[in-house]
Design a protein around this motif. Structure first.
Motif, short mmCIF file in Angstrom:
data_model
loop_
_atom_site.label_atom_id
_atom_site.label_comp_id
_atom_site.label_asym_id
_atom_site.label_seq_id
_atom_site.Cartn_x
_atom_site.Cartn_y
_atom_site.Cartn_z
N MET A 164 -4.82 -90.75 -6.40
CA MET A 164 -3.43 -90.52 -6.06
C MET A 164 -3.24 -90.74 -4.56
O MET A 164 -4.06 -90.32 -3.76
CB MET A 164 -3.02 -89.09 -6.42
N ARG A 165 -2.17 -91.41 -4.22
CA ARG A 165 -1.83 -91.69 -2.82
C ARG A 165 -0.70 -90.77 -2.37
O ARG A 165 0.31 -90.66 -3.05
CB ARG A 165 -1.40 -93.14 -2.66
N THR A 166 -0.90 -90.14 -1.23
CA THR A 166 0.11 -89.26 -0.64
C THR A 166 0.44 -89.77 0.75
O THR A 166 -0.46 -90.05 1.55
CB THR A 166 -0.40 -87.81 -0.55
N LEU A 167 1.73 -89.89 1.03
CA LEU A 167 2.18 -90.30 2.35
C LEU A 167 2.89 -89.11 3.00
O LEU A 167 3.84 -88.57 2.45
CB LEU A 167 3.15 -91.48 2.25
N ILE A 168 2.38 -88.70 4.16
CA ILE A 168 3.05 -87.67 4.96
C ILE A 168 3.71 -88.41 6.09
O ILE A 168 3.05 -88.98 6.97
CB ILE A 168 2.02 -86.64 5.49
N LYS A 169 5.04 -88.45 6.05
CA LYS A 169 5.76 -89.32 6.99
C LYS A 169 6.55 -88.54 8.04
O LYS A 169 6.93 -87.40 7.82
CB LYS A 169 6.69 -90.27 6.25
N HIS A 170 6.73 -89.20 9.18
CA HIS A 170 7.56 -88.73 10.29
C HIS A 170 7.03 -87.47 10.97
O HIS A 170 7.77 -86.77 11.64
CB HIS A 170 9.01 -88.49 9.85
N GLY A 171 5.75 -87.15 10.81
CA GLY A 171 5.20 -85.96 11.45
C GLY A 171 4.60 -86.28 12.81
O GLY A 171 4.27 -87.42 13.13
N LEU A 172 4.45 -85.24 13.63
CA LEU A 172 3.74 -85.38 14.89
C LEU A 172 2.26 -85.18 14.57
O LEU A 172 1.83 -84.07 14.26
CB LEU A 172 4.22 -84.34 15.91
N ILE A 173 1.50 -86.25 14.59
CA ILE A 173 0.09 -86.21 14.23
C ILE A 173 -0.70 -85.76 15.47
O ILE A 173 -0.60 -86.37 16.53
CB ILE A 173 -0.44 -87.59 13.77
N VAL A 174 -1.47 -84.69 15.32
CA VAL A 174 -2.29 -84.16 16.41
C VAL A 174 -3.73 -84.05 15.92
O VAL A 174 -4.01 -83.33 14.97
CB VAL A 174 -1.78 -82.78 16.88
N ASP A 175 -4.61 -84.79 16.58
CA ASP A 175 -6.04 -84.73 16.27
C ASP A 175 -6.82 -84.87 17.57
O ASP A 175 -7.09 -85.97 18.04
CB ASP A 175 -6.43 -85.85 15.29
N PRO A 176 -7.17 -83.73 18.20
CA PRO A 176 -7.88 -83.78 19.48
C PRO A 176 -9.20 -84.54 19.41
O PRO A 176 -9.59 -85.20 20.37
CB PRO A 176 -8.14 -82.30 19.81
N ALA A 177 -9.89 -84.49 18.29
CA ALA A 177 -11.18 -85.18 18.16
C ALA A 177 -11.03 -86.69 18.31
O ALA A 177 -11.91 -87.37 18.82
CB ALA A 177 -11.83 -84.85 16.82
N LEU A 237 -1.53 -91.53 5.70
CA LEU A 237 -1.76 -91.90 4.32
C LEU A 237 -3.06 -91.26 3.83
O LEU A 237 -4.10 -91.39 4.46
CB LEU A 237 -1.85 -93.42 4.16
N VAL A 238 -2.96 -90.54 2.70
CA VAL A 238 -4.11 -89.88 2.09
C VAL A 238 -4.27 -90.43 0.68
O VAL A 238 -3.29 -90.53 -0.06
CB VAL A 238 -3.90 -88.34 2.03
N GLU A 239 -5.49 -90.80 0.34
CA GLU A 239 -5.75 -91.31 -1.01
C GLU A 239 -6.95 -90.57 -1.60
O GLU A 239 -8.01 -90.52 -0.98
CB GLU A 239 -6.01 -92.81 -0.98
N ASP A 240 -6.73 -89.98 -2.77
CA ASP A 240 -7.78 -89.22 -3.46
C ASP A 240 -8.41 -88.17 -2.54
O ASP A 240 -9.62 -87.98 -2.52
CB ASP A 240 -8.85 -90.15 -4.03
N GLY A 241 -7.56 -87.50 -1.75
CA GLY A 241 -8.02 -86.41 -0.90
C GLY A 241 -8.67 -86.83 0.40
O GLY A 241 -9.14 -85.98 1.16
N ARG A 242 -8.69 -88.12 0.69
CA ARG A 242 -9.32 -88.62 1.92
C ARG A 242 -8.29 -89.36 2.77
O ARG A 242 -7.52 -90.17 2.26
CB ARG A 242 -10.47 -89.55 1.59
N ILE A 243 -8.32 -89.10 4.05
CA ILE A 243 -7.40 -89.77 4.97
C ILE A 243 -7.75 -91.25 5.03
O ILE A 243 -8.91 -91.62 5.29
CB ILE A 243 -7.46 -89.15 6.37
N GLN A 244 -6.74 -92.10 4.79
CA GLN A 244 -6.95 -93.55 4.83
C GLN A 244 -6.51 -94.15 6.16
O GLN A 244 -6.95 -95.22 6.52
CB GLN A 244 -6.20 -94.22 3.68
#
Length: 71
Positions: free
Chosen positions: A1-14, A24-31
């Motif tokens: 299953m593909r999930t799109l989380i759109k228009h968010g402020l993406i924050v990933d310090p790493a 975009l997330v597919e089958d529980g993994r960030i694509q």
């Protein structure tokens, strides 16, 4: 299953990411991150929200610590 989380402020310090984008997330993994809106089975609008992939819910951790100490 593909999930799109759109228009968010993406924050990933790493990854040194701090931008408004789509995740975009597919089958529980960030694509990936993209400015595009690819087809997805589920679309979540995160406008005005922070999306922080990989973060742990610190509120849950705090509750468990408090319960163990008996506070």
């Amino acid at each position: 299953m593909r999930t799109l989380i759109k228009h968010g402020l993406i924050v990933d310090p790493a990854s040194h990411v701090h931008s408004k984008n789509n995740l975009l997330v597919e089958d529980g993994r960030i694509q990936g991150l993209t400015a595009e809106e690819p087809e997805a089975d589920v679309i979540l609008d995160a406008e005005g929200m922070v999306v922080s992939p990989g973060f742990v819910d610190i509120h849950c951790t705090r509750i468990l610590m408090t319960q163990r100490r008996g506070d």
